[in-house]
Design an enzyme around this catalytic site. Structure first.
Site, PDB file in Angstrom:
ATOM      1  N   SER A  44       0.849  -1.185   0.000  1.00  0.00           N
ATOM      2  CA  SER A  44       0.000   0.000   0.000  1.00  0.00           C
ATOM      3  C   SER A  44       0.885   1.234   0.000  1.00  0.00           C
ATOM      4  CB  SER A  44      -0.907   0.003   1.240  1.00  0.00           C
ATOM      5  OG  SER A  44      -0.126   0.179   2.418  1.00  0.00           O
ATOM      6  N   LYS A  45       0.246   2.399   0.112  1.00  0.00           N
ATOM      7  CA  LYS A  45       0.998   3.662   0.047  1.00  0.00           C
ATOM      8  C   LYS A  45       2.091   3.745   1.112  1.00  0.00           C
ATOM      9  CE  LYS A  45      -2.752   6.475  -1.858  1.00  0.00           C
ATOM     10  NZ  LYS A  45      -3.670   7.614  -1.605  1.00  0.00           N
ATOM     11  N   ARG A  46       1.871   3.098   2.242  1.00  0.00           N
ATOM     12  CA  ARG A  46       2.861   3.214   3.323  1.00  0.00           C
ATOM     13  C   ARG A  46       4.202   2.578   2.942  1.00  0.00           C
ATOM     14  NH1 ARG A  46      -0.558  -0.806   5.062  1.00  0.00           N
ATOM     15  NH2 ARG A  46       0.370  -2.861   5.363  1.00  0.00           N
ATOM     16  N   HIS A  47       4.219   1.758   1.884  1.00  0.00           N
ATOM     17  CA  HIS A  47       5.467   1.120   1.464  1.00  0.00           C
ATOM     18  C   HIS A  47       6.243   1.986   0.469  1.00  0.00           C
ATOM     19  CE1 HIS A  47       3.031  -2.413   2.803  1.00  0.00           C
ATOM     20  NE2 HIS A  47       4.173  -2.659   3.416  1.00  0.00           N
ATOM     21  N   GLY A  48       5.727   3.193   0.180  1.00  0.00           N
ATOM     22  CA  GLY A  48       6.451   4.082  -0.723  1.00  0.00           C
ATOM     23  C   GLY A  48       5.852   4.107  -2.110  1.00  0.00           C
TER      24      GLY A  48
END
Length: 472
Positions: free
Chosen positions: A242-246
């Protein structure tokens, strides 16, 4: 044999993300290998979240990756008449019915079932009614599909094998909301039916929808397509990507300097392999890819592996191909590649050392404009007492060379090292800092050849002046 027809059907509620791009790639490769047709469908019925910007981002991402489609894009919002017609067919045949239950009643039912530790499901209250009940009646009834009460559904999945679902575990699916708008599971079936889709390749989060959709295909009188449910992609922390992984947007990888073929190569390997081979060209993938060989377990996204693959593709690609992709990065940095050395020639000198096009662009700026300053550490290490004399000596020899080529330039560096009784590095490194502004560049003879005699001599002259002013 029936022609293979696959589809990619993203919802335009955001960018084209990595998981969606891999699904599109698998569908595209499967189609291209079998000489079929690849359809793009935009599932934009979520009016609140779907945006034109997201549609454009999807189309731009597909174009950059080179995943060309043979038909479409088709938009679900332009197909409501077709959905209404098929809804009426199911109502007329008795395979669908109006459900008059209010939201409050359904919520009470759900709460009671959960209290009894039962799986929440519709209880079929309106299934056999001839008209609205006397109480608890919704202002706008929904339409439900009459799911078979007995038996089972078998999904012959190309990736997961045989998956069986009991009909008793499935309740009567809502296929149209109270305002008449069709729901996801129904529109998908109608679209695939009318677009002649033979093979549905999609994420395994859709697997539980599949038995319901198979019932709908059969109720509408058509053979269901073949299914292949692709496992999810996880971040390095083991959680769903998801977005939290960059960087999870395809276009973000483009902007970070990745080649499209490198990203495709990486994505295809998230679940598929061919022996121990790591690097693949697109045409090679078309020949080798088999959807039946995709692994059914989740894959982990590894940014370092992607960067390594990108470097491999940069090293192996034709210089003119790299130059086409590199040009915009130089333009972003205020450089017109037409005003300076040949961009292809610059690429040739940089291909062996750049991991991304951003890195290549940054490291190539000095070919197109003189450094405004010397990197402090590089100048301190390489501009010493006596350096001005070495640079000036080389400057004069360069000015008098009968031929400006790498071999002749190398001869000057060798002669200067001998004349001043120093190692080659004590000549080459100061020249490198003088012309590039830093301690890193392609081989100095190739660098100067590309810069040209006049520019090289001018930069050496400026460096001589700087050293005499700043070094004791």
């Amino acid at each position: 044999m029936t022609m293979i027809r696959t589809r990619f059907a993203p919802s335009p509620t955001g960018y084209l993300h990595i998981g969606g791009a891999r699904t599109a790639l698998y569908s595209w490769l499967h189609t291209r290998r079998h000489g079929g047709r690849f359809v793009l469908r935009i599932e934009d019925t979520d009016r609140e979240r779907s945006t034109p910007e997201a549609v454009n981002a999807i189309l731009e991402g597909m174009a950059w990756l080179g995943l060309d489609y043979d038909e479409g894009p088709f938009y679900q919002t332009e197909r409501y008449d077709r959905y209404r017609e098929h809804l009426q067919t199911l109502l007329d045949s008795g395979q669908a019915y109006y459900c008059y239950c209010t939201k409050d009643r359904l919520e009470r039912l759900r709460t009671e079932q959960q209290a009894r530790k039962e799986k929440p499901r519709y209880d079929g209250r309106c299934r056999d009614l001839d008209g609205p009940p006397s109480e608890d009646v919704a202002d706008e009834p929904v339409i439900r599909f009459r799911t078979p009460l007995e038996g089972h559904v078998v999904v012959e999945d190309a990736i997961r094998g045989k998956v069986q679902f009991l009909n008793s575990e499935l309740d009567d699916l809502v296929i149209a909301r109270g305002d008449g708008s069709p729901t996801y599971n129904f529109t998908v079936v109608v679209d695939d039916l009318e677009m002649g889709v033979t093979d549905v390749i999609r994420g395994d989060d859709h697997l539980n929808n599949t038995p319901r959709q198979i019932h709908l295909y059969q109720a509408l009188g058509v053979e269901p397509p073949r299914f292949a449910h692709v496992p999810m992609i996880l971040g390095e922390d083991g959680k769903r990507l998801s977005k939290r992984h960059g960087s999870v947007s395809v276009l973000q990888y483009r902007d970070e300097g990745y080649l499209p073929e490198a990203l495709l190569n990486y994505l295809v390997r998230l679940g598929w392999s061919h022996g121990d081979q790591e690097v693949f060209g697109v045409e090679e993938l078309i020949q080798l890819f088999d959807i039946n060989d995709v692994n059914h377990s989740a894959s982990t996204f590894n940014p370092s592996k992607l960067q390594w693959l990108n470097q491999q593709h940069i090293m192996r690609a034709a210089p003119n191909h790299i130059a086409r992709h590199l040009g915009p990065f130089l333009a972003e940095r205020g450089v017109d590649p037409a005003e300076g050395p040949s961009l292809e020639a610059v690429v040739r000198t940089q291909q062996e050392r750049a991991k991304t096009l951003v890195e290549m662009a940054d490291n190539s700026l000095f070919f197109y404009r003189r450094p405004e300053a010397y990197e402090e550490k590089a100048a301190r290490k390489n501009f010493k007492e006596g350096t001005a004399e070495i640079l000036e000596h080389c400057q004069h020899l360069f000015a008098g060379l009968p031929s400006w080529d790498a071999e002749s330039i190398h001869g000057v560096v060798t002669e200067a090292a001998e004349a001043f009784d120093v190692k080659m590095g004590k000549v080459a490194q100061p020249i490198r800092v003088a012309v590039s502004g830093g301690a890193v560049s392609p081989p100095i003879d190739a660098t100067l050849e590309l810069l040209g005699r006049e520019e090289s001599v001018a930069r050496l002259s400026a460096a001589v002046e700087w050293v005499r002013e700043n070094v004791g």
